[in-house]
Scaffold this motif. Structure first.
Motif, PDB file in Angstrom:
ATOM      1  N   LYS A 145      33.487  30.600  35.327  1.00 26.50           N
ATOM      2  CA  LYS A 145      32.343  30.765  34.430  1.00 26.50           C
ATOM      3  C   LYS A 145      32.357  29.691  33.339  1.00 26.50           C
ATOM      4  CE  LYS A 145      28.720  33.153  33.186  1.00 26.50           C
ATOM      5  NZ  LYS A 145      27.540  33.233  34.074  1.00 26.50           N
ATOM      6  N   CYS A 146      33.526  29.440  32.771  1.00 31.36           N
ATOM      7  CA  CYS A 146      33.639  28.406  31.730  1.00 31.36           C
ATOM      8  C   CYS A 146      33.272  27.033  32.281  1.00 31.36           C
ATOM      9  CB  CYS A 146      35.066  28.389  31.172  1.00 31.36           C
ATOM     10  SG  CYS A 146      35.480  29.816  30.140  1.00 31.36           S
ATOM     11  N   ASN A 147      33.712  26.759  33.506  1.00 29.24           N
ATOM     12  CA  ASN A 147      33.366  25.476  34.121  1.00 29.24           C
ATOM     13  C   ASN A 147      31.864  25.354  34.333  1.00 29.24           C
ATOM     14  OD1 ASN A 147      36.042  24.636  34.252  1.00 29.24           O
ATOM     15  ND2 ASN A 147      36.361  25.494  36.295  1.00 29.24           N
ATOM     16  N   GLU A 148      31.233  26.466  34.759  1.00 25.13           N
ATOM     17  CA  GLU A 148      29.778  26.457  34.933  1.00 25.13           C
ATOM     18  C   GLU A 148      29.072  26.212  33.604  1.00 25.13           C
ATOM     19  OE1 GLU A 148      28.842  30.170  36.726  1.00 25.13           O
ATOM     20  OE2 GLU A 148      29.591  29.604  38.723  1.00 25.13           O
ATOM     21  N   ILE A 149      29.540  26.921  32.554  1.00 25.41           N
ATOM     22  CA  ILE A 149      28.926  26.754  31.235  1.00 25.41           C
ATOM     23  C   ILE A 149      29.135  25.329  30.735  1.00 25.41           C
ATOM     24  CG2 ILE A 149      29.064  27.475  28.817  1.00 25.41           C
ATOM     25  CD1 ILE A 149      29.816  30.271  29.827  1.00 25.41           C
TER      26      ILE A 149
ATOM     27  N   ILE B 168      26.298  22.691  29.819  1.00 25.40           N
ATOM     28  CA  ILE B 168      26.233  22.052  28.496  1.00 25.40           C
ATOM     29  C   ILE B 168      26.154  20.532  28.645  1.00 25.40           C
ATOM     30  CG2 ILE B 168      27.561  21.596  26.406  1.00 25.40           C
ATOM     31  CD1 ILE B 168      28.582  24.476  26.567  1.00 25.40           C
ATOM     32  N   ILE B 169      26.949  19.992  29.578  1.00 27.15           N
ATOM     33  CA  ILE B 169      26.924  18.545  29.801  1.00 27.15           C
ATOM     34  C   ILE B 169      25.531  18.101  30.255  1.00 27.15           C
ATOM     35  CG2 ILE B 169      27.832  16.713  31.277  1.00 27.15           C
ATOM     36  CD1 ILE B 169      30.518  18.166  31.235  1.00 27.15           C
ATOM     37  N   LYS B 170      24.941  18.901  31.166  1.00 26.16           N
ATOM     38  CA  LYS B 170      23.593  18.566  31.626  1.00 26.16           C
ATOM     39  C   LYS B 170      22.594  18.616  30.472  1.00 26.16           C
ATOM     40  CE  LYS B 170      24.182  20.142  36.401  1.00 26.16           C
ATOM     41  NZ  LYS B 170      23.756  21.127  37.426  1.00 26.16           N
TER      42      LYS B 170
ATOM     43  N   ILE C 205      20.289  15.688  28.898  1.00 29.28           N
ATOM     44  CA  ILE C 205      18.842  15.812  28.680  1.00 29.28           C
ATOM     45  C   ILE C 205      18.494  15.498  27.230  1.00 29.28           C
ATOM     46  CG2 ILE C 205      16.922  17.451  28.647  1.00 29.28           C
ATOM     47  CD1 ILE C 205      18.256  18.856  31.048  1.00 29.28           C
ATOM     48  N   LEU C 206      19.287  16.049  26.289  1.00 27.39           N
ATOM     49  CA  LEU C 206      19.027  15.794  24.864  1.00 27.39           C
ATOM     50  C   LEU C 206      19.184  14.320  24.525  1.00 27.39           C
ATOM     51  CD1 LEU C 206      20.809  18.861  23.221  1.00 27.39           C
ATOM     52  CD2 LEU C 206      18.361  18.453  23.361  1.00 27.39           C
ATOM     53  N   ASN C 207      20.228  13.696  25.105  1.00 27.97           N
ATOM     54  CA  ASN C 207      20.415  12.265  24.865  1.00 27.97           C
ATOM     55  C   ASN C 207      19.221  11.472  25.383  1.00 27.97           C
ATOM     56  OD1 ASN C 207      22.928  12.584  23.658  1.00 27.97           O
ATOM     57  ND2 ASN C 207      24.020  12.462  25.616  1.00 27.97           N
ATOM     58  N   GLY C 208      18.705  11.877  26.572  1.00 23.56           N
ATOM     59  CA  GLY C 208      17.519  11.215  27.104  1.00 23.56           C
ATOM     60  C   GLY C 208      16.322  11.399  26.198  1.00 23.56           C
TER      61      GLY C 208
END
Length: 205
Positions: free
Chosen positions: A126-130, A134-136, A140-143
């Motif tokens: 679950k932590c890896n999925e979260i 978050i990285i995705k 998106i935010l950086n874009g």
């Protein structure tokens, strides 16, 4: 002599050894009594003196007394042996209960450990999925931030162009106003000249 069934060598081994020794003594005494009886039979068959007979009879009485005493000691040792065997049986049952309880507790601990390990694996997944999500989102935010920066740059350029146009427009407007004023002044001056010339001609007529 073999060790009794259920008997374990250990703290009560001396009891078993004494038991064996007493049994050997009894067997020896019984053998001696048997021999003495045989001697008495032979004495009955053969003439012996009274002194010899009394000596043998006294020895037989002594051996019987010693035999009886040994039997009492043997009975006591047998009682001790039975008591020790009873204690061993009780301890064996208690040990078996404790062993079963330990195995049950160990099984419970193993089961709980497997459950905790499964929960841990689920939490890690679950932590890896979260973290991946978050990285995705950060990408998106950086874009979006880059798009905003580009738009801000474009807007800044547009503002600069607009300011330049406004400056040119004001200059042009000022020039147009100046030309209009000059033309108006020329027009007024020409009009005044024509009116003065007309009045002068009228007076001349």
């Amino acid at each position: 002599m073999a060790t009794p069934v259920g008997w374990s060598q250990g703290g009560s081994g001396s009891v078993c050894l004494a038991f064996d020794q007493l049994r050997d003594v009894i067997e020896s005494q019984e053998e001696l009594i048997h021999q003495l009886r045989n001697v008495m039979v032979l004495q009955d068959e053969n003439f012996v003196s009274k002194e010899e007979f009394q000596a043998v009879e006294k020895k037989l009485v002594e051996e019987k007394a010693a035999h009886a005493k040994t039997k009492v000691l043997l009975a006591k040792e047998e009682e001790k042996l039975q008591f020790a065997l009873g204690e061993v049986e009780v301890l064996s049952k208690q040990l078996e209960k404790e062993k079963l309880a330990f195995e049950k507790a160990l099984s419970s601990v193993k089961s709980r450990a497997l459950q905790e390990s499964s929960k841990k694996d689920q939490l890690i997944t679950k932590c890896n999925e979260i973290e991946s999500h978050i990285i995705k989102q950060e990408d998106i935010l950086n874009g979006k931030e880059n798009e905003i920066k580009e738009l801000q740059h474009v807007i800044s350029q547009q503002k600069e162009i607009f300011r330049n146009h406004m400056s040119d427009f004001r200059i042009q407007k000022q020039q147009e106003n100046y030309i209009a004023q000059v033309l108006d002044q020329k027009h007024k001056k020409a009009s005044g000249t024509r009116q003065a010339w007309s009045h002068q001609r009228a007076r001349e007529k």
